[in-house]
Design a protein around this motif. Structure first.
Motif, PDB file in Angstrom:
ATOM      1  N   PRO A 383      48.483  34.095 -72.076  1.00 43.25           N
ATOM      2  CA  PRO A 383      48.487  33.772 -70.845  1.00 43.25           C
ATOM      3  C   PRO A 383      46.610  33.094 -70.802  1.00 43.25           C
ATOM      4  CG  PRO A 383      49.163  35.422 -70.772  1.00 43.25           C
ATOM      5  CD  PRO A 383      48.483  35.294 -71.294  1.00 43.25           C
ATOM      6  N   ARG A 384      46.601  32.473 -69.755  1.00 42.88           N
ATOM      7  CA  ARG A 384      45.130  31.895 -69.728  1.00 42.88           C
ATOM      8  C   ARG A 384      43.727  33.063 -69.456  1.00 42.88           C
ATOM      9  NH1 ARG A 384      42.487  29.717 -64.729  1.00 42.88           N
ATOM     10  NH2 ARG A 384      40.278  28.247 -65.838  1.00 42.88           N
ATOM     11  N   LEU A 385      42.874  33.645 -70.146  1.00 42.78           N
ATOM     12  CA  LEU A 385      41.689  34.165 -70.242  1.00 42.78           C
ATOM     13  C   LEU A 385      40.233  33.627 -69.857  1.00 42.78           C
ATOM     14  CD1 LEU A 385      41.698  37.270 -70.416  1.00 42.78           C
ATOM     15  CD2 LEU A 385      41.125  36.851 -72.977  1.00 42.78           C
ATOM     16  N   LEU A 386      40.323  33.976 -68.802  1.00 48.24           N
ATOM     17  CA  LEU A 386      37.978  33.836 -68.272  1.00 48.24           C
ATOM     18  C   LEU A 386      37.249  34.271 -69.512  1.00 48.24           C
ATOM     19  CD1 LEU A 386      36.300  31.506 -67.164  1.00 48.24           C
ATOM     20  CD2 LEU A 386      37.077  32.632 -65.070  1.00 48.24           C
ATOM     21  N   ILE A 387      36.455  34.244 -69.517  1.00 52.77           N
ATOM     22  CA  ILE A 387      35.092  35.012 -69.939  1.00 52.77           C
ATOM     23  C   ILE A 387      33.862  35.126 -69.079  1.00 52.77           C
ATOM     24  CG2 ILE A 387      34.144  35.519 -71.842  1.00 52.77           C
ATOM     25  CD1 ILE A 387      37.226  36.326 -72.175  1.00 52.77           C
ATOM     26  N   HIS A 388      33.738  35.734 -68.892  1.00 49.15           N
ATOM     27  CA  HIS A 388      32.033  35.205 -68.154  1.00 49.15           C
ATOM     28  C   HIS A 388      30.934  36.223 -68.559  1.00 49.15           C
ATOM     29  CE1 HIS A 388      33.394  38.224 -65.056  1.00 49.15           C
ATOM     30  NE2 HIS A 388      34.234  37.103 -65.019  1.00 49.15           N
ATOM     31  N   ASP A 389      30.399  36.118 -67.839  1.00 49.32           N
ATOM     32  CA  ASP A 389      29.058  37.266 -68.499  1.00 49.32           C
ATOM     33  C   ASP A 389      29.455  38.583 -67.627  1.00 49.32           C
ATOM     34  OD1 ASP A 389      28.615  36.807 -66.049  1.00 49.32           O
ATOM     35  OD2 ASP A 389      26.244  36.440 -66.039  1.00 49.32           O
ATOM     36  N   GLY A 390      30.616  38.692 -67.136  1.00 47.86           N
ATOM     37  CA  GLY A 390      30.479  40.245 -66.482  1.00 47.86           C
ATOM     38  C   GLY A 390      31.513  41.115 -67.079  1.00 47.86           C
ATOM     39  N   THR A 391      32.393  39.772 -68.045  1.00 52.39           N
ATOM     40  CA  THR A 391      33.907  40.335 -68.970  1.00 52.39           C
ATOM     41  C   THR A 391      33.902  41.484 -69.466  1.00 52.39           C
ATOM     42  OG1 THR A 391      34.744  37.891 -68.950  1.00 52.39           O
ATOM     43  CG2 THR A 391      35.129  39.195 -70.679  1.00 52.39           C
ATOM     44  N   LYS A 392      32.413  41.605 -70.178  1.00 50.83           N
ATOM     45  CA  LYS A 392      32.496  42.935 -71.359  1.00 50.83           C
ATOM     46  C   LYS A 392      32.138  43.570 -71.147  1.00 50.83           C
ATOM     47  CE  LYS A 392      29.190  44.691 -75.228  1.00 50.83           C
ATOM     48  NZ  LYS A 392      28.225  43.958 -75.894  1.00 50.83           N
ATOM     49  N   SER A 393      31.271  43.597 -69.487  1.00 48.37           N
ATOM     50  CA  SER A 393      31.383  45.411 -69.070  1.00 48.37           C
ATOM     51  C   SER A 393      32.217  45.492 -67.875  1.00 48.37           C
ATOM     52  CB  SER A 393      29.942  45.000 -67.923  1.00 48.37           C
ATOM     53  OG  SER A 393      29.957  45.875 -67.065  1.00 48.37           O
ATOM     54  N   LEU A 394      33.490  44.786 -68.311  1.00 49.49           N
ATOM     55  CA  LEU A 394      34.433  45.003 -66.742  1.00 49.49           C
ATOM     56  C   LEU A 394      35.514  45.764 -67.661  1.00 49.49           C
ATOM     57  CD1 LEU A 394      36.507  44.856 -64.337  1.00 49.49           C
ATOM     58  CD2 LEU A 394      37.256  42.630 -65.330  1.00 49.49           C
ATOM     59  N   PHE A 395      35.388  45.147 -69.004  1.00 50.32           N
ATOM     60  CA  PHE A 395      36.847  45.338 -70.016  1.00 50.32           C
ATOM     61  C   PHE A 395      36.139  46.714 -70.771  1.00 50.32           C
ATOM     62  CE2 PHE A 395      38.265  41.251 -70.933  1.00 50.32           C
ATOM     63  CZ  PHE A 395      39.752  41.388 -70.221  1.00 50.32           C
TER      64      PHE A 395
END
Length: 533
Positions: A383-395
């Motif tokens: 599936p499509r995965l969007l990476i932004h500046d908050g993705t690291k903290s979220l994961f």
């Protein structure tokens, strides 16, 4: 029983005890029968004087015989040490019997996870709950919390005492959700819960209903949906920055004068955190998905069980029906050695470059469930995965929740490790972007590769307990088939573009003509034509 009624005689008595201890250790056993120092008797006139002036006297009563005193004086020098150990054991037994940690749901992130990026777990703008309460750099938001509480009371025409009394009823239950002692008094804890809870609810309702409808001006510094809102959302999804969900539910019930609004709070929370979703759909994809799913697209995280907090509800919304782990078979199930934080033992699948060399194709899968990876007939659909500046903290916070809470699965951790295996270089990211699988707002493809390669450092993970283990086994089986590799190499080298196809066709024709020429040359040599008569 020995009684001492005079301060001077008390001093004499203490000195005598010290001398007795010193002499007793120095005298040989043969002199054990020698007379000891005797305690001088107190004259009768001194006793009468002492009874007449009780204000100047000090009375000490020591029970027991001389033998007990002697044992106490000659006891082992480790006596106090052993006694302290016994006290610790008793205290540990009491804590084990209480089992208070079984109620924990909001944890402090372990130190071994913080080594990756400590900033990803620490709020930068707002504190919620006791872990970061009162920190100097987060106090600036307190005035806005009080301002929003004022709006709530004014809009509902309610008294603050109603909120305080309601939260005080569940204070003990709320305290038990946090790991470790909470150094706040009862009043301070209740005040914090009401203040932080009402602030969160105002944000939830404002995003869903509109802040103007709730009475906030269009140029409000916090509730105007500008500037710091994204940072606030990122802080509010952190594991250490959570409030128990049942506290928020009770406060929301007070605002609506309804104690039963099941699912409403979860829906408001998911609308608020929607910008953080890692797999947004395009408009056309969403229409296609809704037509295929129908009413099944409606999700209620509280339909089966209560949510722990906002991060837990957000995680449930990501997983939806929830993938179930399928055990793998390439390692022994009886061994516990594979449950270690060792990246060599976390290899689920080969990287993109190696998979392409083996003839495996990668395609984008149209679904909003970012974890729903499929493999069939040599095609891996992600599936499509969007990476932004908050993705690291979220994961990182989602992984920390799965690592800390025993009742959580490891679905997010499994997917992140799967993507970490797929991505080994910026070239892998570039090809996934070309396929439409990864879209990122970071500086470069190398930043995305570094992000995934750092997410699961020091994470304890068992590859046999992953829902992707069976899929990875199927991919690896296809990868290890030599014919697939040869076919992929032939296609890559000779059928990658039209000119390569023309060149290959010309080479085949030339080879065929050469073979025919050689055949006729040999045939003429062994079967020469007979001369005409």
């Amino acid at each position: 029983m020995v009684a001492v009624f005079n301060k001077e005689l008390l001093s004499w008595y203490l000195i005598t005890l010290k001398l007795r201890e010193t002499l007793g250790s120095a005298v040989s056993p043969s002199l054990a029968g020698a007379p000891r120092l005797q305690f001088p008797e107190q004259p009768q006139h001194e006793q009468k004087k002492q009874q007449q002036t009780p204000s100047d006297s000090l009375q000490i009563v020591i029970e027991g015989d001389g033998e007990n005193h002697e044992d106490e004086e000659t006891r082992s020098p480790d006596f106090d040490w052993v006694l302290s150990i016994k006290k610790q054991i008793v205290q540990a037994g009491q804590e084990d019997k209480a089992g208070s940690w079984s109620k924990f749901s909001i944890y402090r992130v372990p130190h071994y996870l913080r080594e990756v990026d400590d900033k990803a777990y620490v709020p930068q703008i707002i504190s919620l709950g006791p872990y970061h309460h009162g920190k100097k750099r987060l106090r600036q938001m307190n005035k806005h919390k009080w301002r929003c509480l004022h709006h709530v009371l004014k809009r509902t025409n309610q008294d603050i005492k109603l909120y305080l009394d309601t939260v005080r009823e569940i204070e003990e239950k709320a305290r038990s959700c946090y790991a470790g002692p909470i150094n706040l008094s009862s009043n301070e804890f209740v005040e914090m819960m009401v203040l932080d809870g009402c602030f969160m609810l105002e944000l939830f309702r404002g995003v869903a209903e509109g802040f103007k409808k709730l009475g906030y001006p269009r140029n409000d510094p916090v509730f105007a949906m500008r500037g710091s809102m994204h940072s606030i959302q990122r802080d509010m999804i952190m594991l250490e920055n959570q409030l128990p969900f049942f506290v928020l539910d009770r406060l929301l019930g007070l605002q609506f004068n309804n104690s039963c609004q099941k699912g409403l709070l979860a829906q408001l929370a998911l609308i608020f955190f929607d910008p953080l979703m890692p797999s947004p759909l395009t408009k056309s994809d969403r229409i296609t998905l809704e037509l295929s799913l129908g009413s099944a697209a409606i999700f209620d995280p509280l339909s089966d069980q209560g949510g722990l907090h906002c991060l837990d509800v957000f995680r449930k919304s990501l997983l939806r029906t929830g993938p179930k782990p399928v055990p793998g078979y390439w390692t022994k199930r009886s061994s516990n050695a594979n449950r270690v934080a060792d990246k060599r033992r976390q290899q689920l699948i080969h990287c993109v470059t190696e998979l392409r060399e083996a003839g495996i194709k990668l395609r984008k899968r149209k679904t909003d469930r970012f974890w729903d990876v499929k493999f069939e007939k040599g095609i891996l659909r992600v599936p499509r995965l969007l990476i932004h500046d908050g993705t690291k903290s979220l994961f990182l916070n989602l992984i920390a929740l799965e690592q800390c809470h025993i009742d959580c699965g490891n679905e997010i951790t499994s997917f992140v490790i799967f993507m970490d295996n797929l991505i080994n270089s910026p070239e892998d990211v570039a090809y996934l972007h070309y396929c439409g699988i990864i879209e990122h707002w970071l500086g470069s493809d190398a930043d995305v590769a570094d992000l995934f390669n750092q997410l699961c450092q020091e994470v304890v993970f068992d590859i046999n307990d992953s829902y992707l283990s069976q899929l990875s086994e199927n991919v690896n089986h296809y990868y290890n088939h030599k014919w697939n590799t040869w076919r992929a190499s032939l296609k890559h080298n000779y059928f990658s573009n039209p000119w390569a196809i023309v060149s290959l066709f010309a080479a085949v024709v030339l080879l065929l003509l050469t073979f025919i020429q050689a055949f006729y040359g040999v045939y003429a040599y062994y079967r020469p034509r007979s001369p005409r008569s």
